[in-house]
Write an enzyme that holds these catalytic residues in place. Structure first.
Site, short mmCIF file in Angstrom:
data_model
loop_
_atom_site.label_atom_id
_atom_site.label_comp_id
_atom_site.label_asym_id
_atom_site.label_seq_id
_atom_site.Cartn_x
_atom_site.Cartn_y
_atom_site.Cartn_z
N HIS A 45 0.83 -1.20 0.00
CA HIS A 45 0.00 0.00 0.00
C HIS A 45 0.86 1.26 0.00
O HIS A 45 1.64 1.48 0.93
CB HIS A 45 -0.90 -0.02 1.23
CG HIS A 45 -1.86 1.12 1.32
ND1 HIS A 45 -1.89 1.99 2.38
CD2 HIS A 45 -2.83 1.54 0.47
CE1 HIS A 45 -2.84 2.88 2.20
NE2 HIS A 45 -3.43 2.63 1.04
N HIS A 96 -0.91 11.01 -2.25
CA HIS A 96 -2.26 10.62 -1.85
C HIS A 96 -3.16 11.82 -1.56
O HIS A 96 -4.27 11.92 -2.08
CB HIS A 96 -2.22 9.72 -0.62
CG HIS A 96 -3.57 9.37 -0.08
ND1 HIS A 96 -4.22 10.13 0.88
CD2 HIS A 96 -4.41 8.35 -0.37
CE1 HIS A 96 -5.39 9.60 1.13
NE2 HIS A 96 -5.54 8.52 0.40
#
Length: 244
Positions: free
Chosen positions: A11, A53
């Site tokens: 991730h 992100h």
């Protein structure tokens, strides 16, 4: 066509061990032995697809303000590692092209999550898909995913051969119709928001299921036992131990 999906997907690289969404984090994930990593892509003001992100620079870099309001020239000068740890000072925000090149070098699969700044859903998908198409195939699997249905529609229209992952957090009533509309190859869901019954409903569509963000071996094993094909994790070393 969707290639083999590994049980364990790093991730944002290996976000518990190195600054998320950096080249160092991807190298770290590869060192643990993962076969695929996930990263987030959005656009700068001058429409360079960069790997970060948040909508803003504040949490993970020495910059401030929205990513979309800064040029690539400004963003590439920022430090994206120092806030994680002194040893990572000098790490930078990479471009999508940088990540693709590294994944090819490391023989990794890649999940590119399209994270559009509000109002840029279509354009972010267009540019990300253009880079992916021009770069050519990776040795590992390539998956393009998004929470944005508009981005997924755009990707499906522009590159129907590329496998898409429909990301779900707050499950809408018409989730199955959306998955069909965008030609989703996988359903990617938040494991904390689902039950065995809802996971079974996703599985009944015949699509492989991917779950995020799974950071304990016990939970990963539960999900594998429920038929989940793969999990995204910040701690790949932990999860690889139970991924049979």
């Amino acid at each position: 066509m969707l290639g083999p999906i590994p049980r364990v997907i790093g991730h944002r690289g290996a976000a518990a061990h190195a600054p998320e969404n950096t080249l160092e984090a991807i190298c770290c994930a590869a060192a643990f032995g993962v076969e695929m990593v996930e990263v987030d892509v959005q656009l700068t003001r001058d429409e360079v697809p960069v790997i970060i992100h948040d909508d803003t620079l504040d949490r993970t870099t020495t910059g401030t303000g929205p990513v979309f309001e800064r040029s690539w020239k400004e963003i590439r000068e920022l430090d994206a590692g120092a806030s994680f740890g002194r040893a990572f000072a000098g790490e930078h925000i990479p471009t999508l092209q940088d990540v693709l090149a590294l994944c090819r070098e490391l023989k990794l699969g890649l999940n590119v999550e399209i994270k559009p700044y509000p109002g840029t859903d279509l354009r972010t998908a267009e540019i990300a898909l253009s880079v992916l198409e021009n770069f050519g195939p990776l040795e590992g699997s390539l998956l393009v995913s998004s929470f944005s249905v508009e981005s997924l529609r755009t990707a499906h229209s522009l590159a129907p051969h590329l496998p898409l992952g429909y990301l779900i957090h707050d499950r809408p009533d018409n989730w199955a119709a959306i998955a069909d509309e965008v030609g989703a190859a996988t359903i990617n869901f938040d494991h904390t928001s689902e039950t065995p019954q809802t996971i079974a409903a996703y599985a009944a569509t015949g699509r492989p299921l991917l779950s995020y963000t799974v950071n304990t071996a016990a939970r990963a094993k539960e999900l594998f036992d429920l038929g989940v094909a793969g999990v995204f994790t910040d701690f790949p070393g932990r999860i690889l131990k139970v991924a049979k």
